[in-house]
Scaffold this active site. Sequence first.
Site, short mmCIF file in Angstrom:
data_model
loop_
_atom_site.label_atom_id
_atom_site.label_comp_id
_atom_site.label_asym_id
_atom_site.label_seq_id
_atom_site.Cartn_x
_atom_site.Cartn_y
_atom_site.Cartn_z
N LYS A 1 50.86 22.04 16.69
CA LYS A 1 50.09 22.28 17.92
C LYS A 1 50.23 21.00 18.76
CE LYS A 1 47.16 24.79 20.34
NZ LYS A 1 47.58 26.02 21.04
N TYR B 1 41.95 19.38 5.66
CA TYR B 1 41.19 19.64 4.43
C TYR B 1 40.90 18.36 3.64
CZ TYR B 1 42.38 24.55 5.25
OH TYR B 1 42.52 25.80 5.80
N ASP C 1 50.02 29.00 17.61
CA ASP C 1 49.53 30.28 18.17
C ASP C 1 50.69 31.23 18.42
OD1 ASP C 1 50.14 28.20 19.88
OD2 ASP C 1 48.71 28.73 21.42
N ASP D 1 48.69 33.70 4.92
CA ASP D 1 47.93 34.93 4.68
C ASP D 1 48.33 36.02 5.67
OD1 ASP D 1 46.60 33.87 2.55
OD2 ASP D 1 44.60 34.47 3.25
N ASP E 1 47.83 27.59 5.68
CA ASP E 1 46.84 28.42 5.00
C ASP E 1 46.69 29.75 5.76
OD1 ASP E 1 44.76 29.30 3.45
OD2 ASP E 1 43.33 27.76 4.06
#
Length: 369
Positions: free
Chosen positions: A193, A143, A225, A253, A249
């Site tokens: 990752k 970001y 994942d 959620d 992020d």
Amino acid sequence: MTATKEIVVLPGDGIGPEVTKEGIKILEAVCKRHGYKLKTRSFDVGGASIDRYGRPLTDETLEACKEVPAVLLGAVGGPQWDNEPKDKRPEAALLGLRKELDLFANLRPIKVYKPLIDASTLKKEIVEGVDIMILRELTGGIYFGRPRLIEKTENGERGVDTMEYTTDKISRIAHKAFEMATNRAKKVASVDKANVLDSSRLWRKVVIEAAKQWPEIELEHVLVDNCAMQLVRYPKQFDVILTGNMFGDILSDEAAMITGSIGMLPSASIGEKFAMYEPVHGSAPDIAGENKANPLATIASIAMLCRHSLDMEEAAQEIEDAILATLEDGFRTGDIYTKSPKEYLVNTSEMGSAIMKHLNPDLQPGTFL
Ligand code: NAD
């Protein structure tokens, strides 16, 4: 002389002002109960600030936030500002506050309240007893990485974002995660990752190095994942989840839905000097101004504010106990109401008053309904 606790309130847009009003009501009550005077100063932010000053975050607001140990934010955004240019949109205020206050650690507790266990889309036996702290790095990663651009090419256009992490940014969030785990179940799952991304390989190396200073904490590495899958398969395996900006992020959620309603989830964004507390949900324009919003995420954020910024652990616990007791009494705002005969549908201010009653038993039953 009575000691004073001081915070800045940024109610923002949509349901933001409605839920922060209830949050402040509760903070005032616990401050009074513990012998403190509460001083609050309120400023526009997001769309409200655009309408008044032409900018989502003014210098005056930012300076005020730097003068206090904690900021309470409601929510920003709404369809009326959706066509503003990127740096003038309400959400730019959030990024600005995070950056300027150097709020590098985002804490999202994912805790299932027993009376709401049926609100989750997952099976009861999967969600019962879940107690996870997600710690998301907030100032680095994709970001913020440069270059970021969209450019014309021979075949159309090309969009680029850059995922970037440095040793110092990884190290400080890793130490924060280990520190948090010491007061919990002493387990950290670091999510990356590393099988594909170089920034993740560095992440893993630095986390392993930091872990050497926390020998009592059990550390595991989970690929993002797999983590997404494990969160819905067997979430109870997790204690503290440590992860970068974008993975955090998305995972936070996903984890939020374990609890059933977004209206229940608090969060804290913490830096070395400053901190900001806010409900996870947005400005909910569909119900704004109707006194329907669930204020419990904001009230739970107030508990975090007491714990992490005001040195009021006992008050934090009292607020959390009051939330549980109120839910056990059967009070529900629309988002968590299942029409069971044991439930009472209440509005935003009634829910705030129901919490107050548990903090101040002198209130007569029924005075808030
Ligand atoms: P949202 O969280 O505002 O709403 C999603 C759904 O959940 C809506 O149906 C809403 O009514 C409901 N909801 C949310 N909070 C609730 C509460 N406390 N009580 C009861 N119901 C609640 O997400 P959205 O609709 O995607 O976004 C609306 C606006 O909020 C957008 O402008 C978005 O950019 C902004 N937003 C802001 C923040 C923030 O300020 N931190 C976070 C997310 C979204």
